[in-house]
Design a protein around this motif. Structure first.
Motif, PDB file in Angstrom:
ATOM      1  N   UNK A  51      25.730  -1.299  12.817  1.00 19.64           N
ATOM      2  CA  UNK A  51      25.275  -2.347  13.726  1.00 19.64           C
ATOM      3  C   UNK A  51      25.305  -3.701  13.040  1.00 19.64           C
ATOM      4  N   UNK A  52      24.189  -4.227  12.664  1.00 13.49           N
ATOM      5  CA  UNK A  52      24.113  -5.598  12.185  1.00 13.49           C
ATOM      6  C   UNK A  52      24.419  -5.767  10.716  1.00 13.49           C
ATOM      7  N   UNK A  53      23.981  -6.908  10.234  1.00 12.54           N
ATOM      8  CA  UNK A  53      24.221  -7.312   8.856  1.00 12.54           C
ATOM      9  C   UNK A  53      22.960  -7.051   8.037  1.00 12.54           C
ATOM     10  N   UNK A  54      23.132  -6.414   6.885  1.00 10.21           N
ATOM     11  CA  UNK A  54      22.014  -6.183   5.970  1.00 10.21           C
ATOM     12  C   UNK A  54      22.419  -6.730   4.604  1.00 10.21           C
ATOM     13  N   UNK A  55      21.554  -7.509   3.998  1.00  7.90           N
ATOM     14  CA  UNK A  55      21.822  -8.082   2.674  1.00  7.90           C
ATOM     15  C   UNK A  55      20.740  -7.617   1.716  1.00  7.90           C
ATOM     16  N   UNK A  56      21.157  -6.983   0.641  1.00  7.40           N
ATOM     17  CA  UNK A  56      20.201  -6.557  -0.383  1.00  7.40           C
ATOM     18  C   UNK A  56      20.541  -7.256  -1.684  1.00  7.40           C
ATOM     19  N   UNK A  57      19.598  -8.024  -2.193  1.00  9.55           N
ATOM     20  CA  UNK A  57      19.836  -8.721  -3.459  1.00  9.55           C
ATOM     21  C   UNK A  57      18.800  -8.275  -4.479  1.00  9.55           C
ATOM     22  N   UNK A  58      19.264  -7.985  -5.679  1.00  6.49           N
ATOM     23  CA  UNK A  58      18.363  -7.748  -6.800  1.00  6.49           C
ATOM     24  C   UNK A  58      18.570  -8.880  -7.787  1.00  6.49           C
TER      25      UNK A  58
ATOM     26  N   UNK B 153      18.905   2.347   6.118  1.00  9.10           N
ATOM     27  CA  UNK B 153      19.724   1.793   5.044  1.00  9.10           C
ATOM     28  C   UNK B 153      18.929   1.907   3.748  1.00  9.10           C
ATOM     29  N   UNK B 154      19.565   2.428   2.701  1.00 16.18           N
ATOM     30  CA  UNK B 154      18.901   2.574   1.408  1.00 16.18           C
ATOM     31  C   UNK B 154      19.689   1.784   0.367  1.00 16.18           C
ATOM     32  N   UNK B 155      19.017   0.889  -0.304  1.00 16.27           N
ATOM     33  CA  UNK B 155      19.661   0.126  -1.367  1.00 16.27           C
ATOM     34  C   UNK B 155      18.925   0.403  -2.669  1.00 16.27           C
ATOM     35  N   UNK B 156      19.655   0.942  -3.634  1.00 17.43           N
ATOM     36  CA  UNK B 156      19.039   1.222  -4.937  1.00 17.43           C
ATOM     37  C   UNK B 156      19.771   0.433  -6.016  1.00 17.43           C
ATOM     38  N   UNK B 157      19.000  -0.185  -6.885  1.00 22.42           N
ATOM     39  CA  UNK B 157      19.561  -0.790  -8.085  1.00 22.42           C
ATOM     40  C   UNK B 157      19.031  -0.008  -9.271  1.00 22.42           C
TER      41      UNK B 157
ATOM     42  N   UNK C 254      10.710  -2.504  -5.143  1.00 27.53           N
ATOM     43  CA  UNK C 254      11.583  -2.386  -3.995  1.00 27.53           C
ATOM     44  C   UNK C 254      11.025  -3.131  -2.823  1.00 27.53           C
ATOM     45  N   UNK C 255      11.500  -2.762  -1.681  1.00 31.11           N
ATOM     46  CA  UNK C 255      11.210  -3.510  -0.470  1.00 31.11           C
ATOM     47  C   UNK C 255      11.352  -2.499   0.669  1.00 31.11           C
ATOM     48  N   UNK C 256      10.423  -2.534   1.612  1.00 28.97           N
ATOM     49  CA  UNK C 256      10.566  -1.692   2.796  1.00 28.97           C
ATOM     50  C   UNK C 256      10.429  -2.588   4.008  1.00 28.97           C
ATOM     51  N   UNK C 257      11.372  -2.473   4.904  1.00 27.00           N
ATOM     52  CA  UNK C 257      11.386  -3.365   6.049  1.00 27.00           C
ATOM     53  C   UNK C 257      11.868  -2.598   7.261  1.00 27.00           C
TER      54      UNK C 257
ATOM     55  N   UNK D 184      13.030  -9.468 -16.198  1.00 24.73           N
ATOM     56  CA  UNK D 184      12.291  -9.540 -14.934  1.00 24.73           C
ATOM     57  C   UNK D 184      13.213  -8.996 -13.837  1.00 24.73           C
ATOM     58  N   UNK D 185      12.716  -8.104 -12.993  1.00 23.35           N
ATOM     59  CA  UNK D 185      13.554  -7.509 -11.940  1.00 23.35           C
ATOM     60  C   UNK D 185      12.835  -7.560 -10.603  1.00 23.35           C
ATOM     61  N   UNK D 186      13.524  -8.044  -9.593  1.00 20.02           N
ATOM     62  CA  UNK D 186      12.943  -8.075  -8.251  1.00 20.02           C
ATOM     63  C   UNK D 186      14.038  -7.844  -7.226  1.00 20.02           C
ATOM     64  N   UNK D 187      13.676  -7.342  -6.065  1.00 23.67           N
ATOM     65  CA  UNK D 187      14.693  -7.029  -5.069  1.00 23.67           C
ATOM     66  C   UNK D 187      14.156  -7.293  -3.672  1.00 23.67           C
ATOM     67  N   UNK D 188      15.034  -7.703  -2.773  1.00 17.69           N
ATOM     68  CA  UNK D 188      14.659  -7.961  -1.383  1.00 17.69           C
ATOM     69  C   UNK D 188      15.797  -7.564  -0.455  1.00 17.69           C
ATOM     70  N   UNK D 189      15.401  -7.114   0.709  1.00 14.13           N
ATOM     71  CA  UNK D 189      16.359  -6.665   1.717  1.00 14.13           C
ATOM     72  C   UNK D 189      16.194  -7.579   2.926  1.00 14.13           C
TER      73      UNK D 189
END
Lengths: 353, 353
Positions: free
Chosen positions: A141-148, B144-148, B134-137, A54-59
């Motif tokens: 600039x700010x903080x970005x967190x990307x988790x898969x 910012x581009x995050x790829x897994x 993926x996720x678009x925000x 199962x794979x999911x990702x959020x930014x």
């Protein structure tokens, strides 16, 4: 906020290339047998054997998804893991690994990142998830967190959004609306603090709401509970955008209608009382608030006896034929069309995967 | 740059919630049998059967990793896929799926995101990779581009960084330094353009270099080539930060030393000539330039005959005992310590996973 609360501050550049990563990830020893290789190579290697993956990702983006004025970094790290794990549980699976990528500006000292990672580590430990890799880079600039997040399930156990049938019961775990009201309380306190930095807020009565906002817990317990009860949901989704939006997703994916009963929607007493205080309708909050990270699913009517009376689960409606439409049945017994009341803006736009 | 080149511009908010995602991902139909469910649920479902699963992730930040003044969005999308696929190939695996998360400010019209996604789609098609979610925000500032990336390999085929032995040959695919010099050419043209917006640059002689920078190709062909040659590398890494830094990674992970021969380092004639033009030492560029996305690996000496004369592969040195140290043997036959000349700044800091 955190910038003043740190006693020592180490500039990010002091640790040098790779030093920062080694420093932040030194506690992340893999624990699961499925993790063959974690941090330290070009990629991680996992072995899921006869499970599906199962794979999911959020930014998560500062200023869009979180405000560091009231979101402590440790909580942010914890919540970022929850947001992703919740999607794995919504497939009726078990979350097993995550990758964590962070873009951060130089205004953050090393100690701030340590706080963030300590929240990630705490969540990973409690939820039995291995942190297997990631990327840390600077941001303008700010903080970005990307988790898969990765997880596992037997192919016969996976639950999609698309399997609901007319007459299936609609069930939700936990209660709704608290996270959103927690945010309202925090935003009000932020305004009070701006006006008077010496004000000491008394937030005791809002503890549950604030916890639901700052330290949500994904429903790791629900897939094994359902297994134990011998119930396989016909469809499932997690509640990130608000109940109405998620119900509509299940209906559209399953090609059904729904009757959702207002009086059945589970609300914590703290939500009811704070809604009175804020003069907001609590049903609207439950329908549209979001960030509850509860699970919403449908079950066949013949499974009713298996879940009946379970304190974790509430039946809130039933699915209908698609041409009957999607409706909320109010307490006054009027039938009104269910609409996605989520935040119809880019801020809340998300691609489910 | 792209903002002027668009004939029509559609504001991101016009497509509404979920509309943008549906619009951007409508072409991404899964092609692989391992992709059981792609975009459209809480998570994707994959079935790797008896393969191990390879996972890697990278974050690309505007102003840090790319400059939209000379990086067309389509190329950026393509390159973002390559950066991740390259890490999968460096494990001796096959890239199979990616998730794509994007944070973007409202200054980008929908057409700009279409360009970006068209590059991602092109790469996915050419490399036979499914886009599974993926996720678009929104973002408060840049892109910012995050790829897994996920991939597969049989457990017996996986190659780590840690398996090199003294006397193993050190081998590199392709040639080095071109991507970095392509960037130098583009940055010079950007300055010229700033001074005189009507200048028409003649970049014909730099085509190879600019292509290597703007449209790098990951070495998908090397793992099957090695299989065909019946060679299993003892260790492998991809060259993202520059040859010297990657050689040092192999040595440290394998607990060996190395003798790297300057005269063996493969350079394209275009690199040699542009280095003369820019008055930069071409060896320094090959050692420190980065972004080549070639594969660097070690093989047992007994496999020498199998790779000898292969136009894709160049032997550039051999591993030694750890206590002999890591050295570059110059053309003048002097032995100098190899140091990580990568960009020792946050900009290039990366956590390999």
């Amino acid at each position: 906020m955190f910038e003043n609360s740190q006693e020592t501050k180490t500039n990010l550049s002091e640790l040098g290339e790779f030093g920062l990563i080694d420093h932040l990830t030194k506690n992340f020893a893999p624990k699961l047998t499925s993790t063959k290789k974690a941090i330290g190579d070009d990629a991680a290697i996992l072995d899921f054997e006869d499970n599906q993956c199962i794979v999911t990702t959020d930014l998560l983006v500062e200023g869009v998804h979180f405000d560091l004025a009231y979101m402590p970094l440790k909580h942010l790290g914890y919540k970022a893991v929850m947001v992703n794990a919740s999607d794995v549980y919504a497939m009726n699976g078990k979350a097993t690994q995550i990758t964590v990528s962070i873009a951060v500006s130089n205004r953050f000292p090393v100690e701030a990142l340590e706080e963030l990672y300590s929240g990630i580590e705490l969540a990973a430990n409690i939820y039995n998830i291995d942190v297997i890799g990631g990327d840390t880079t600077s941001s303008t600039s700010g903080l970005v967190i990307s988790i898969t997040a990765l997880g596992i399930a037997k192919s016969e156990d996976v639950v999609y959004r698309s399997g609901a049938k007319p007459n299936d019961f609609l069930v939700v775990s936990g209660d709704l609306g608290a996270a959103y009201m927690g945010l309202q309380v925090l935003e009000r306190e932020k305004q009070v603090f701006k006006a008077n930095p010496n004000a000491q807020p008394d937030l005791d009565q809002y503890t549950y709401l604030i916890e639901r906002q700052l330290k949500p817990e994904a429903r790791k317990d629900i897939p094994p509970l359902l297994k134990e009860l011998d119930v396989k949901p016909t469809s499932m989704i997690d509640i990130s955008d608000g109940l109405s939006s998620e119900v509509i997703h299940l209906c559209k994916n399953s090609k059904t209608g729904v009757n959702l009963f207002e009086e059945k929607i589970p609300l914590d007493p703290a939500v009811i009382s704070v809604c009175e205080e804020f003069k907001i309708d609590s049903t609207t909050i439950a329908l549209s608030g979001g960030e509850d990270y509860e699970l919403l699913f449908t079950i066949s009517q013949e499974d009713y006896d298996k879940i009946k009376g379970n304190p974790n689960l509430t039946i809130i409606g039933h699915m209908t034929e698609e041409n009957e439409g999607m409706h909320l049945i109010t307490r006054a017994n009027t039938k009104i069309p269910l609409i996605a009341r989520g935040w119809n803006s880019m801020e809340k736009e998300e691609e489910e995967d």
